[in-house]
Design an enzyme around this catalytic site. Structure first.
Site, PDB file in Angstrom:
ATOM      1  N   GLU A 284       0.861  -1.199   0.000  1.00  0.00           N
ATOM      2  CA  GLU A 284       0.000   0.000   0.000  1.00  0.00           C
ATOM      3  C   GLU A 284       0.886   1.234   0.000  1.00  0.00           C
ATOM      4  O   GLU A 284       1.945   1.239   0.637  1.00  0.00           O
ATOM      5  CB  GLU A 284      -0.873   0.010   1.246  1.00  0.00           C
ATOM      6  CG  GLU A 284      -1.871  -1.124   1.283  1.00  0.00           C
ATOM      7  CD  GLU A 284      -2.752  -1.024   2.510  1.00  0.00           C
ATOM      8  OE1 GLU A 284      -3.832  -0.434   2.399  1.00  0.00           O
ATOM      9  OE2 GLU A 284      -2.339  -1.505   3.567  1.00  0.00           O
ATOM     10  N   HIS A 308      -6.205 -11.501   5.129  1.00  0.00           N
ATOM     11  CA  HIS A 308      -6.174 -11.437   3.665  1.00  0.00           C
ATOM     12  C   HIS A 308      -5.078 -12.326   3.060  1.00  0.00           C
ATOM     13  O   HIS A 308      -5.333 -13.114   2.149  1.00  0.00           O
ATOM     14  CB  HIS A 308      -5.932 -10.008   3.179  1.00  0.00           C
ATOM     15  CG  HIS A 308      -6.852  -8.981   3.777  1.00  0.00           C
ATOM     16  ND1 HIS A 308      -8.141  -9.259   4.132  1.00  0.00           N
ATOM     17  CD2 HIS A 308      -6.672  -7.664   4.070  1.00  0.00           C
ATOM     18  CE1 HIS A 308      -8.707  -8.167   4.617  1.00  0.00           C
ATOM     19  NE2 HIS A 308      -7.833  -7.195   4.591  1.00  0.00           N
TER      20      HIS A 308
END
Ligand code: BG6
EC number: 1.1.1.49
Length: 555
Positions: A284, A308
């Site tokens: 990110e 995730h």
């Protein structure tokens, strides 16, 4: 034996096909229009049935529409609700997938009138909806919006909520079907669950349903996850509990199943005979934004590896499920998670980092320790990388490297299956100097798609010079429709009572079992290694792979 296998396969195909009454053998089905060439793309089937493993046994031509029901959101004024949940509800309504009678109730502390709340929802929807904002859709949705002001420790507020839900049943015809979305910190779950039980909201009358949706994180370690689970299961039947891992709602994650199990060419090489290693990256470029309260003390691994990334790993590594029902999918994912072996030397096979100030594009950004609300001595990691092995015949000796981080070079999530080199190269050594390993890269986001990396001859020249090239499939270019947001898919699944895309308690617990020893080891280490914002993480992570004679892909 063969007949039995064939029968089983036939049954399975029948279970997962979208076969309509008019389907004829060898039918050619248009799947999509190639947006550049405007040509329909076709898939041809030898059998009357062609199957899409993502859609399970549903008929593709029939949209899945929720029946009469309502959604109650706790934590409705939070970031997640504003940016994801409320827009997802609107987008579902706009796509005609919610019943006209749908009810939406917000429960929050703010002293708002219903009108003020409706304005708030409208602003969130207009700012973040994926589909065009239409007054007609909005007007219909707004007619079913209610607001209940209160705190989680106030039984009277839950009485008011109960009255509101009954009023929706009466006036909107929601028929006693209600889902409760806990978009609140985990410490608040037990209290909300108990209030739902005490006010009778968790119980449905005959023929109706009550469901609860729980946002991650599911605890902060195995012990707390189990505690949380026991509180929730006292109030709700396990089949009514939906744990959200929004990565499972992403189209490309589901496409991983299509890639693996709807095609013939990948599975034969999807194993230790051909695969060198797998890299799963979730990078990110953002920092922690306004989430200091949640993030500090949690860190990158608990935030996204526990859920995730381990889910992506399980889907990449699992065997073909008997069917795509929740039970069969879970059975395969659980086997993978149970077979995970942690490295003996955690110091050499894990890495953690914390972003220092740097540049994100043309913006100078502060380091983690200077972020608002962060303890300046915090040892929380904003980057984590770990090596895991899966002790099965398919994966013996194939490391799975998982990495994630904030304030990295760019936003990208991908699964890269990197293959072994060809056993022999019949070219002069100089000609193949630039050749890397073949790879299949599933790009989860952005620019969803699949890339195959392989060697090709450089044109011209008298010598055989081979270089790496990419062959690319991009969702955006191949399909005209853009993908729904993960939360659209998952909220609709809850309203339909369709559980395959939700992790079970067992998966959650197994994931904590994998992460707990790593977290315990890290807690003895003090400060994580600093990395400059806008780079690809701490040097430790590169050293970790270099020790194995490998390097991280540059996504
Ligand atoms: C959340 C994490 O689950 O996923 C966040 O808590 C992270 O820290 C987010 O930013 C990323 O989601 P996406 O869909 O943008 O990749």
């Amino acid at each position: 034996m063969r007949t039995r296998l064939r029968t089983r396969l036939a049954q399975r195909t029948a279970q997962h096909t979208q076969c309509g009454p008019n389907r004829s053998p060898n039918r050619i089905s248009p799947l999509a229009i190639d947006s550049r060439r405007r040509l329909p793309l076709y898939i041809m089937s030898e059998s009357p049935n062609w199957s899409n493993p993502l859609r399970d046994s549903r008929d593709l031509r029939l949209p899945r529409i929720a029946g009469p029901c309502s959604l109650v959101i706790f934590g409705v004024t939070g970031d997640l609700a504003q940016k994801k949940l409320l827009p997802a509800v609107y987008d579902l309504a706009n796509r005609g997938l919610l019943p006209p009678s749908f009810g939406l109730t917000g429960f929050a502390r703010r002293d708002w009138t219903q009108e003020r709340f409706i304005e708030f929802v409208k602003a969130a929807v207009q700012a973040h909806c994926r589909t065009p904002f239409k007054e007609s859709t909005w007007r219909n949705l707004a007619a079913g919006i209610r607001f209940v002001q209160g705190t989680f420790d106030d039984p009277e507020a839950f009485e008011r909520l109960s009255a509101t839900v009954q009023e929706l049943d009466r006036d909107r015809g929601t028929q006693g079907n209600h889902a409760f979305y806990m978009s609140v910190p985990p410490r608040a779950f037990p209290q909300v669950a108990k209030q739902l039980a005490a006010s009778g909201l968790s119980r449905s009358s005959e023929g109706a349903w009550r469901r609860v949706i729980i946002e991650k994180p599911f605890g902060h370690d195995l012990a707390s996850a189990k505690e949380l689970d026991s509180v929730v299961s006292e109030v709700f039947d396990p089949s009514s509990v939906f744990r959200i891992d929004h990565y499972l709602g992403k189209e490309t994650v589901q496409n991983l199943l299509a890639l693996r199990f709807a095609n013939a060419m990948y599975e034969p090489i999807w194993n230790a005979n051909y695969v060198d290693h797998v890299q799963i990256t979730m990078a990110e470029d953002i920092g922690i934004g306004g989430r200091a309260g949640y993030y500090d003390g949690i860190g990158a691994a608990r935030d996204v590896i526990q859920n995730h990334l381990l889910q992506l790993m399980a889907l990449t590594a699992m065997e073909e499920p008997v069917s795509f029902t929740a039970k069969d999918l879970t059975a395969e994912k659980t086997k993978v998670l149970s077979a995970v072996r942690l490295p003996k030397d955690l110091a050499a096979n894990t890495a953690r980092g914390q972003y220092a100030k740097g540049w994100q594009g043309s913006h100078e950004v502060v380091g983690y320790l200077e972020e608002k609300g962060i303890d300046p001595k915090s040892t929380t990691e904003t980057y984590a990388a770990i090596r895991l092995d899966i002790d099965t015949r398919r994966w013996a000796g194939v490391p799975f490297y998982l990495r994630c981080g904030k304030r990295l070079g760019k936003r990208v999530t991908e699964i890269a299956v990197v293959f072994k080199r060809a056993p022999h190269l019949p070219f002069e050594q100089t000609a193949v100097r630039e050749l890397g390993k073949n790879a299949i890269v599933i790009r989860v986001q952005p620019d969803e798609g699949v890339t195959m990396r392989f060697g090709a001859k450089v044109p011209g020249g008298s010598t055989m010079e081979v270089r790496d090239v990419n062959m690319d499939f991009s969702y955006g270019r191949s399909f005209t429709e853009n993908s729904p947001e993960a939360y659209e898919r998952l909220i609709l699944d809850v309203l339909l009572g369709d559980p395959p895309l939700f992790p079970t308690t067992e998966e959650v617990n197994l994931s904590w079992e994998i992460l707990d020893p790593i977290e315990q080891f890290w807690s003895t280490l003090g400060q994580p290694q600093a990395y400059r914002a806008g780079t690809w993480g701490p040097a430790q992570a590169d050293e970790m792979l270099a020790r194995d004679g490998r390097h991280w892909r540059m996504p």
